[in-house]
Design an enzyme around this catalytic site. Structure first.
Site, PDB file in Angstrom:
ATOM      1  N   CYS A  30     -46.703 -76.535 -25.181  1.00 20.83           N
ATOM      2  CA  CYS A  30     -45.353 -77.084 -25.210  1.00 20.83           C
ATOM      3  C   CYS A  30     -45.317 -78.332 -24.356  1.00 20.83           C
ATOM      4  CB  CYS A  30     -44.358 -76.066 -24.685  1.00 20.83           C
ATOM      5  SG  CYS A  30     -44.630 -75.705 -22.961  1.00 20.83           S
ATOM      6  N   CYS A  33     -46.296 -78.789 -20.632  1.00 22.12           N
ATOM      7  CA  CYS A  33     -47.689 -78.936 -20.226  1.00 22.12           C
ATOM      8  C   CYS A  33     -48.007 -80.380 -19.808  1.00 22.12           C
ATOM      9  CB  CYS A  33     -48.619 -78.554 -21.378  1.00 22.12           C
ATOM     10  SG  CYS A  33     -48.457 -76.847 -21.885  1.00 22.12           S
ATOM     11  N   ASP A 438     -65.454 -65.025 -47.544  1.00 29.34           N
ATOM     12  CA  ASP A 438     -66.624 -64.532 -46.840  1.00 29.34           C
ATOM     13  C   ASP A 438     -66.114 -63.343 -46.036  1.00 29.34           C
ATOM     14  OD1 ASP A 438     -69.072 -64.441 -45.356  1.00 29.34           O
ATOM     15  OD2 ASP A 438     -67.976 -65.400 -43.732  1.00 29.34           O
ATOM     16  N   ASP A 622     -66.650 -68.986 -42.859  1.00 31.51           N
ATOM     17  CA  ASP A 622     -66.806 -69.530 -41.513  1.00 31.51           C
ATOM     18  C   ASP A 622     -68.249 -69.720 -41.094  1.00 31.51           C
ATOM     19  OD1 ASP A 622     -67.496 -66.829 -41.177  1.00 31.51           O
ATOM     20  OD2 ASP A 622     -67.067 -67.000 -39.041  1.00 31.51           O
ATOM     21  N   ASP A 626     -72.158 -70.186 -45.059  1.00 33.65           N
ATOM     22  CA  ASP A 626     -71.091 -70.471 -46.026  1.00 33.65           C
ATOM     23  C   ASP A 626     -70.942 -71.963 -46.293  1.00 33.65           C
ATOM     24  OD1 ASP A 626     -70.168 -67.807 -46.353  1.00 33.65           O
ATOM     25  OD2 ASP A 626     -69.252 -67.944 -44.371  1.00 33.65           O
TER      26      ASP A 626
END
Lengths: 750, 52
Positions: A30, A33, A438, A622, A626
């Site tokens: 946010c 920060c 996957d 991932d 793949d």
């Protein structure tokens, strides 16, 4: 404590002698920060200035003192609770930045010129129907020319340059008719001004440039946004490797600075950051991110290890190799290259429209001129009408139709937790009718979660979680997530490859391997029931706990699969893992079409089968294994935890633990493409109405101006609709940020 | 119509000022962090409480 990290390779020396380091900061959720970070860094001695860019989550830190150690910035940020990774802007990004500024300057110049010329044009138009004197009109036309000609010469550069390049390559792009239209309109207006005529089209020519540049700027915004996402991710994953020098001294270096032949120390619990051959040490590696295989693989001297695998038990010394012939990495790289080549043949919607558009416009204009000559009109009248056709058909609405929708839609996707890596991805995502998943790390969580929670004593588990905060082992980090907001025990020590120990409530506590905790017997019993899981043991005094951990399904995987089925998608699972776990997951999700034990090339072959049946596949994966399939599929999405090469091959990334962004991506992109098509049709209808008027010679500068801005505004407003219907992210926990999401506790059962 | 002699330069000059202003803002990096600027305006840290 780990050795100091050498950032010198990434520090930039600026012209005024000061130094700058750019960091991608993780964990910014946010606006508060910004203050936290900037104020927090103000206390770092020697640091002159730190400024956070909230839009792209990057921090620029400046200092002049030569002895300042930039590691202090990273350390201070870590104290504040933010992870930061030094960052080197890619050359493409710098070039995009420069292009963006140039386009904005062009846009400003053309906007200024268009407004001021309009000031004179409106006066002339109203004067023409009342009492303007020819002298005043000539004056106004001359001033318009004085503004329009230099402004168009500057602001038209992006189009003129591209048009020249296209002509040199004997190809045809949208820039050719645009440049031709603008130049002819300006030339004709100048001729008319010299001859004191009633009409001049300076306003049209410059306004055209303005709207077209708006489209280009939006396109560039999109490209920059996607590039920044990719760049940040690269830096956030930006691992370091512990390189052993000639003198045997260990030095933590960004992976960028590691060269083939270097010796790298991989501590237990570390993710291997490089590809290489093990020279010494023995351990087990978890290769689930690389091959999808969930079982551990033992390695010793001579074994090959890949970046992305996790070293589980013992320290390894690895000699870095470049992607060698015959290795998995080399094969994956080759497959990705082939697949990416095929994808680049995809023709974007806007380009397809442009391809039809250019010849049609030129032929119409030419036919108009010839037609009027044949009908007995003078050469002057025929040419003026033909130029009016060129002006009226200039593709303002067409140029805005796609980029405006893309920018709006990517904002909606961003809110849903999907980061696009290319603008055209929206179009490809929308076309998919089949989703292939996957398993490991995609349908399941990327890191293991506790599965036998019900059998554990909650008090003991809480102690174990708090002790896990002191460990850097990957299994411990999943456990540590349970200890929300607690502080680590004081005096906890970690024995590499074994576990952590501390004194808790006056009694010794140990967390780690079964042998370390003296719980071999219990561990055997628990493991006997589920051999593909791993255990982490905890001992406190005489009490023992065996925590069983395994990769479990993502919390909303079942719901997402059901929703995709309802939406009419064909579903399949292609996994590199063994048959048994894949079958279990497929049964849980109700996916009938699944295959296990696939190699990267076999995954591509499976995708080809889908393609042969006329299906367009959205691949979700991932692993390194793949990556070729991600590049070969019609469109692809990766979780943000994916292997580098997989991320680089995917069209989009999704954040967080949930799988819902995949559904959102499919839904929002379909909607966006529907709007793009609508927009293109609006542009076509506009032309159908306006072109006959132009051919008939009824178009005055007033009509041209109204039609042009009218159609552009309608198209832009329509594009804004792509913002509607994007589901807001449900909880702040899954709120997307350009950074990786913080670790979240696992509150799910398989 | 003599009024045009000074009205035209004024009108063009104002527009030109706007253009120069935009180019200056662009050059000085004011468009680099649009989201951040929206948040920073709410930061009242520059107002120091008495005694601090």
């Amino acid at each position: 404590m780990s050795p100091a990290i050498d950032y010198s390779a990434l520090v930039e020396t600026r012209p005024d002698g000061s130094r700058r380091l750019e960091l991608a900061v993780e964990g910014i959720t946010c606006a508060a920060c910004i203050g936290d970070i900037e104020r927090g860094l103000a206390t770092v001695p020697g640091l002159d200035r730190a400024r956070l860019n909230y839009t792209n989550r990057r921090l620029a830190a400046d200092w002049t003192a030569p002895q300042f150690d930039p590691g202090a910035i990273v350390a201070r940020l870590a104290e504040l609770g933010y992870k930061a990774h030094p960052f080197e802007a890619s050359r493409e990004e710098a070039r995009d930045e420069a292009e963006m500024r140039f386009l904005l300057r062009c846009l400003a110049v053309s906007g200024f010129a268009a407004m001021n010329i309009m000031l004179f044009s409106v006066s002339v138009w109203s004067g023409n129907v009342s009492d303007i004197t020819p002298e005043t009109r000539d004056l106004f036309h001359w001033i318009s020319a004085l503004i329009a000609l230099p402004a168009a010469a500057y602001a038209g550069q992006p189009f003129f340059r591209n048009a020249l390049r296209a002509l040199r390559n004997r190809s045809m792009t949208m820039d050719v008719p645009i440049s031709l239209g603008v130049c002819l309109a300006l030339g004709m207006s100048l001729y008319e001004t010299i001859h004191s005529a009633e009409h001049a089209y300076f306003d049209s020519a410059v306004m055209l440039l303005f709207f077209l540049l708006l489209g280009r700027v939006l396109d560039q915004v999109m490209r920059r946004k996607t590039r920044a996402v990719a760049g940040n991710l690269l830096a956030l994953r930006g691992e370091t490797a512990v390189v052993l020098g000639e003198d045997g001294q260990a030095r933590e270096t960004p992976v960028k600075g590691v060269r083939p032949g270097d010796r790298v120390l991989v501590r237990p619990g570390d993710r291997v950051a490089v590809d290489g051959e093990v020279i010494s040490g023995a351990s087990e590696v978890d290769a689930s991110l690389v091959t999808g295989e969930t079982a551990r693989e033992p390695v010793g001297p001579g074994s090959l290890v890949y970046a992305g695998t996790v070293n589980v038990s013992g320290a390894l010394t690895v000699r870095v190799t470049a992607a060698a012939e015959g290795t998995l990495l080399q094969e994956v790289n080759r497959l990705v290259e082939t697949a990416a080549g095929a994808r680049s043949r995809y023709l974007r919607l806007a380009d397809r429209a442009a391809r039809i558009y250019s010849p049609v416009v030129h032929v119409t204009a030419l036919a108009t001129a010839i037609g009027w000559l044949a009908a007995g009109a003078g050469l002057h009248a025929a040419i003026i009408t033909a130029i009016a056709v060129l002006i009226i058909t200039c593709p303002c609405a067409l140029a805005l139709a796609v980029p405006a929708t893309q920018v709006v839609a990517s904002g909606g996707l961003f809110r849903a937790g999907v980061l696009l890596q290319s603008g055209e991805a929206i179009e490809r995502l929308a076309a998919c009718d089949t989703v292939v998943f996957d398993k490991t790390g995609t349908l399941t969580t990327p890191d293991p979660r506790i599965v036998n929670r019900a059998e554990l004593d909650p008090g003991l588990l809480a102690l174990a979680a708090r002790l896990a905060l002191s460990s850097r082992h990957p299994l411990a980090s999943a456990l540590a997530a349970e200890a929300r907001g607690q502080r680590p025990f004081e005096g906890a020590t970690e024995t590499p490859g074994q576990g952590v120990s501390a004194v808790v409530e006056g009694e010794p506590a140990r967390l780690g391997s079964a042998a370390f905790c003296g719980a071999e017997a219990q561990a055997q019993t628990v493991l006997g029931a589920s051999p593909d899981a791993t255990v982490i043991c905890f001992a406190h005094g005489a009490r023992r706990a065996v925590i069983l951990m395994r990769q479990v399904l993502r919390p909303d995987a079942v719901a997402v699969v059901a929703e995709l089925k309802r939406a009419g998608y064909e579903l399949a699972i292609l996994s590199g893992d063994r048959e048994e776990p894949v079958a279990r997951v497929a049964a849980q999700l109700g996916v009938e079409n699944w295959r296990a034990g696939l190699k990267p090339a076999e995954k591509i072959a499976a995708l080809d089968e889908f393609a042969a049946r006329g299906r367009r596949v959205l691949m979700v994966g991932d692993g390194l294994n793949d990556a070729p399939a991600l590049a070969a599929a019609h469109a692809s999405i990766s979780p943000v935890t994916a292997a580098h090469l997989a991320q680089a091959s995917a069209d989009a990334l999704f954040l967080g633990d949930r799988l819902a962004p995949v559904v959102d991506a499919a839904r929002l992109s379909r909607r966006a493409v529907a709007i793009m098509r609508q927009n293109l049709w609006i542009a076509v209808i506009y032309n159908v109405v306006a072109v006959p008027l132009a051919i008939a010679g009824f178009v005055t500068p007033l009509i041209a101006a109204g039609a042009m801005s009218g159609s552009s505004i309608i198209v832009t407003l329509n594009a804004l609709r792509a913002r509607l219907g994007s589901r807001p992210t449900p909880s702040p926990e899954t709120a997307p940020s350009a950074a990786l999401p913080p670790h979240r506790p696992a509150t799910l059962a398989p | 119509m003599n009024v045009l002699v000074y009205l035209l330069p004024i009108a063009l000059g104002l527009g030109f000022l706007g253009l120069v202003g935009f180019l200056w803002a662009l050059k000085s990096g004011q468009y680099d962090d649009l989201d951040g600027a929206a948040a920073r305006i709410l930061d009242d840290d520059d107002i120091r409480k008495p005694g601090l």
